[in-house]
Scaffold this active site. Structure first.
Site, mmCIF file in Angstrom:
data_model
loop_
_atom_site.group_PDB
_atom_site.id
_atom_site.type_symbol
_atom_site.label_atom_id
_atom_site.label_comp_id
_atom_site.label_asym_id
_atom_site.label_seq_id
_atom_site.Cartn_x
_atom_site.Cartn_y
_atom_site.Cartn_z
ATOM 1 N N HIS A 279 -1.804 2.800 2.179
ATOM 2 C CA HIS A 279 -1.887 2.338 0.788
ATOM 3 C C HIS A 279 -1.983 3.551 -0.154
ATOM 4 C CE1 HIS A 279 -3.235 -0.561 -2.400
ATOM 5 N NE2 HIS A 279 -3.773 0.543 -2.873
ATOM 6 N N GLU A 280 -2.936 4.422 0.131
ATOM 7 C CA GLU A 280 -3.130 5.566 -0.762
ATOM 8 C C GLU A 280 -1.966 6.542 -0.663
ATOM 9 O OE1 GLU A 280 -5.241 5.005 -2.887
ATOM 10 O OE2 GLU A 280 -6.535 3.534 -1.891
ATOM 11 N N HIS A 283 0.481 5.497 -3.266
ATOM 12 C CA HIS A 283 0.088 6.012 -4.588
ATOM 13 C C HIS A 283 0.423 7.505 -4.704
ATOM 14 C CE1 HIS A 283 -1.943 2.540 -6.228
ATOM 15 N NE2 HIS A 283 -2.840 2.476 -5.266
ATOM 16 N N GLU A 309 0.541 0.092 -8.086
ATOM 17 C CA GLU A 309 0.125 -0.707 -6.928
ATOM 18 C C GLU A 309 1.327 -1.219 -6.138
ATOM 19 O OE1 GLU A 309 -2.756 -0.755 -5.640
ATOM 20 O OE2 GLU A 309 -3.796 0.180 -7.320
HETATM 21 ZN ZN ZN Z 1 -4.154 0.890 -4.872
#
Ligand code: ZN
Length: 514
Positions: A279-280, A283, A309
């Site tokens: 997830h990160e 980003h 996101e």
């Molecule tokens: Zn996030």
């Protein structure tokens, strides 16, 4: 792409001079913001707890300085001088976009007194430290005064502006410019209409998926090595990125070549660290993909959290919870944890990491019920901001809604109302996660048609085509366009929950035999 230098030949000298003066000022302001972000990273990764007091002063000072530089009358005068020139330039060109985004933010920030901006920054730093303590002790009363203060500051902030249709609109637009509370409510309602029957149908077939083997004892150091090797394969660059361990994962960057991502490890539950890291990574890759020519400008700041996101959820779920990904990595995972997974077939593992099961913790929720966690927070935020709900009633309201939306009992505040740190920093962020889920599926549909051999590439461990597509189509834009404008450009339609619903229905329908 046109650049200032290339345009210079046809630009009057006075305009060029004004543009350069504005760019110089904006670059200094961007530098201060990055310094503040780095202090925030330091607080959440390595700062001793007792550093919080001084850190609150330091960040407040930087916020105040940046605010004063940005809201200076000269910035307004430079914008006034440059806008007639920019009106004839292409809407999505760098100069026109930088001026448009700067104007939008200037008009908002100049209404907010520097003292209030500084106080909000200091309060966020102190609140975060209190949240860490409150969460560790599972005691909401330790966090409550900070949340009350945050809310009071938001009311003072809202009072700086003309009234909007909904009092929450002003907070939401700080994270998602162009979207109103009514817009978000409408897409959430449409999503819920598809999601609730899907989750209900799955609940009749829970026997289809076993996931007990994801719980057990997983050595943290071995988990970390696995996370590092998978991140290296997807595109983590050791010379430009860092990975650290934190209480609640996040990503930030100091520049496109200094990206900081984080994760956390559960000794007793395998998926958290890996999917948190993916997830990160999404980003981080977004921030690493901002073109150099937009860096140190407001158009390089990534204002749409929904788009942000969408990048993290895409790597975490559409890539990371897909079959091609595990065709490449499941053998590696089995080799790291042979006692736990040696005899578990890959297909069983695939089903387990996609199991739909109402759960307590948002960041570890499955792709379907995740959105109910967001709806709950979106509703509670609005009720707090409008005063319909008092802060001391929040834990009870949280637990009641968890019972009604997800059918589960919350055993303590640490696993309930205290699980996320976002309310230290304000209100309005949460809805962008579900917007991001919807956007990720809209992008994914387009990616799959543009890259017909993507599955084979992922299966080989070749993520370059996907990274290149994201860079060219999404990251390259910075925040020049709003989320809706960017979607129209990239996928030819505005925000819609339908591709996300179709994706979930196909994937989960197959797993659960619906
Ligand atoms: Zn996030």
């Amino acid at each position: 792409m046109r650049t200032v230098a290339a345009a210079a030949a046809i630009v009057p000298a006075a305009v060029e001079e004004a543009y350069e003066e504005l760019a110089r000022r904006l670059a200094e302001i961007a530098d201060l913001e990055k310094v503040s972000a780095l202090l925030g990273w330091d607080q959440q990764t390595v700062m001793p707890a007792l550093g919080a007091g001084a850190r609150a002063h330091q960040r407040a000072t930087i916020t105040r300085l940046g605010h004063q530089l940005f809201t200076a009358v000269e910035v307004g005068q430079l914008l006034d001088r440059l806008e007639p020139w920019a009106a004839a330039l292409p809407y999505d060109g760098d100069e026109a976009s930088i001026l448009r985004v700067t104007r939008r933010e200037y008009e908002k920030e100049r209404r907010v007194p520097a003292d209030l901006a500084a106080e909000m920054s200091a309060a966020a730093t102190s609140a975060h430290e209190a949240w860490v303590q409150a969460r560790a002790a599972s005691d909401f009363t330790l966090f409550r005064p900070h949340l009350e203060h945050a809310l009071e500051l938001r009311h003072r902030y809202i009072a700086c502006f003309e009234p909007r249709e909904h009092v929450y609109d002003l907070l939401l637009e700080d994270y998602e410019p162009g979207m109103t509370t009514a817009d978000v409510t409408a897409v959430f309602d449409e999503l819920k209409a598809g999601l609730v029957p899907l989750i209900a149908a799955i609940s009749e077939h829970t026997d289809a998926v076993r996931a007990g083997f994801l719980h057990g004892s997983f050595d943290v150091e071995r988990q970390r090595q696995l996370v590092v090797s998978i991140l290296d394969a997807v595109g983590f660059r050791p010379d430009a990125w860092r990975l650290d361990t934190v209480v609640h994962p996040f990503a930030t960057s100091s520049s496109a070549t200094d990206v900081r991502i984080t994760t956390r490890y559960h000794e007793d539950y395998l998926p958290a660290a890996l999917f948190g890291a993916l997830h990160e990574f999404g980003h981080g890759l977004y921030e690493a993909g901002i073109p150099e020519r937009l860096e140190r400008t407001p158009a390089g700041r990534l204002v749409s959290l929904g788009l942000h996101e969408s990048q993290s959820r895409l790597w975490e779920n559409l890539v990371g919870r897909g079959r091609p990904f595990w065709r490449r990595f499941y053998g590696d995972l089995q080799a790291v944890f042979p006692e736990q997974l040696g005899s578990v077939e890959r297909e069983l593992f695939y089903r387990a990491i996609n199991r739909v099961q109402p759960s307590l913790i948002r960041v570890e929720a499955d792709e379907a019920t995740y959105n109910l966690h967001i709806v709950l927070r979106f509703e509670l935020e609005q009720e707090l901001v409008t005063g319909r709900l008092a802060v001391d009633e929040l834990p009870e309201a949280w637990n009641a809604r968890m019972r009604s939306y997800l059918g589960i009992e919350v055993p303590d505040d640490a696993q309930g109302v205290l699980q996320d740190p976002h309310w230290c920093f304000g209100f309005g962020y949460f809805p962008t996660y579900t917007l991001g889920n919807m956007i990720s599926a809209q992008l994914w549909t387009r990616i799959r048609s543009d890259l017909p051999t993507l599955d084979e590439a992922v299966e080989r461990g070749d993520f370059a085509p996907l990274r290149a597509w994201l860079r060219a189509n999404v990251h390259e834009l910075g925040s020049k366009l709003t989320m809706q404008e960017a979607l129209e450009r990239i996928v030819g339609e505005r925000l819609s929950p339908q591709p996300y619903l179709r994706y979930l229905e196909a994937k989960l329908g197959e797993i659960y035999g619906l």
